[in-house]
Design a protein around this motif. Structure first.
Motif, PDB file in Angstrom:
ATOM      1  N   GLU A 142      -6.739  -5.952  -3.152  1.00  0.00           N
ATOM      2  CA  GLU A 142      -7.693  -6.507  -2.191  1.00  0.00           C
ATOM      3  C   GLU A 142      -8.618  -7.522  -2.850  1.00  0.00           C
ATOM      4  OE1 GLU A 142      -8.090  -2.608   0.775  1.00  0.00           O
ATOM      5  OE2 GLU A 142      -9.720  -3.140  -0.603  1.00  0.00           O
ATOM      6  N   SER A 177       0.812  -1.216   0.000  1.00  0.00           N
ATOM      7  CA  SER A 177       0.000   0.000   0.000  1.00  0.00           C
ATOM      8  C   SER A 177       0.848   1.268   0.000  1.00  0.00           C
ATOM      9  CB  SER A 177      -0.940   0.000   1.211  1.00  0.00           C
ATOM     10  OG  SER A 177      -0.214   0.182   2.421  1.00  0.00           O
ATOM     11  N   ALA A 216      -4.577  -0.571  -4.995  1.00  0.00           N
ATOM     12  CA  ALA A 216      -4.826  -1.201  -3.701  1.00  0.00           C
ATOM     13  C   ALA A 216      -6.155  -1.941  -3.693  1.00  0.00           C
ATOM     14  CB  ALA A 216      -4.801  -0.143  -2.600  1.00  0.00           C
ATOM     15  N   SER A 250       1.371   2.177  -3.660  1.00  0.00           N
ATOM     16  CA  SER A 250       0.215   2.005  -4.539  1.00  0.00           C
ATOM     17  C   SER A 250      -0.693   3.222  -4.514  1.00  0.00           C
ATOM     18  CB  SER A 250      -0.602   0.783  -4.109  1.00  0.00           C
ATOM     19  OG  SER A 250       0.150  -0.397  -4.160  1.00  0.00           O
TER      20      SER A 250
END
Length: 263
Positions: free
Chosen positions: A232, A220, A228, A223
């Motif tokens: 996920e 993260s 991100a 990113s």
């Protein structure tokens, strides 16, 4: 099995103990080679669901052994420290961060120099009251390495990281906890028991979910939001097919504690 460290497994927890107490667990060439091997063994062993790093003797680690052959100046030539790092600490740090299971540093006494970097590479840090942290590179005319310049400002903030790096002053355990450098501080006589309890708890969790969240959180920092969110989605898809997710759902609906297996 090893000359400079101890390796053991117990109930899903693997423990690597740095074992050069006469040198305050300072890293020489053999220790570098052996920790790479031990980290690889823990990473590839499906029975291992949590890794603990600790030090034997009076402290965790003093960092590099300045008397080791790799750093010797006996021939009058300065060693190539960049090449040294690329084959020693850099592979150690990347192995710890890339491990798809939780890692816990159990720290007491001096945690100096590259020892700080190794500790910060772990996901969480449990410190005894005797722990002292010093980014001591400046005292020998060097900049921090072993991942310190990456982890330290992310954990304690840029201003404090610059202060610790430029001055090299030691930070005690309570101050380390206050600034977020460690997660918990316990009395020295309780460190081993608290480490075992903490590690056992981590080992009982859904290991693949922990590995996925770990990699997403590290990524993260580099990113944007869109990347991100996609990371996920990819990670959650993988977690959704695990037996631990099915067990977690069953336990939720049956109003009981889940029994995760790491699969």
């Amino acid at each position: 099995m090893y000359e400079t460290m101890l390796y053991e497994k117990n109930g899903g927890v693997a423990t690597i103990a740095l074992n050069r107490p006469e040198r305050l667990n300072a890293f020489d060439g053999t220790m570098h080679e052996e920790i790479h091997d031990a980290l690889d063994a823990a990473a590839s062993d499906e029975e291992v669901r949590c890794l603990v790093l600790r030090g034997e003797g009076r402290g965790f680690s003093a960092g590099a052994d300045l008397r080791s052959e790799d750093l010797s100046r006996e021939d009058g030539e300065a060693p190539n420290l960049g090449a040294y790092l690329r084959r020693t600490y850099s592979p150690t740090v990347t192995r710890i961060v890339a491990m798809d299971k939780p890692t816990l540093a159990s720290l007491h006494g001096p945690v100096y120099g590259a020892g700080v970097g190794i500790a910060l590479a772990c996901d969480m840090r449990l410190a005894a009251e005797s722990a002292r942290f010093s980014v001591a590179f400046v005292k020998i005319g060097l900049m921090p390495d072993a991942g310190v310049t990456y982890f330290l400002p992310r954990i304690v903030g840029l201003g404090r990281a610059i202060e610790m790096s430029m001055l090299g002053d030691a930070v005690d355990a309570e101050e380390a906890y206050r600034i977020g450098l460690v997660n918990r501080v316990v009395p020295d006589e309780m460190l081993m028991d608290e480490t075992a309890s903490f590690a056992k708890r981590l080992a009982a969790m859904p290991t693949r979910a922990l590995g996925s969240m770990k990699q997403a959180l590290y990524a993260s920092f580099e990113s944007d939001l869109e990347t991100a969110l996609e990371r996920e989605a990819v990670g959650q898809a993988l977690c959704g097919y695990t037996g631990d997710h099915a067990e977690g759902l069953a336990a939720f609906f049956e109003k009981r504690e889940p029994d995760f297996t790491g699969r």
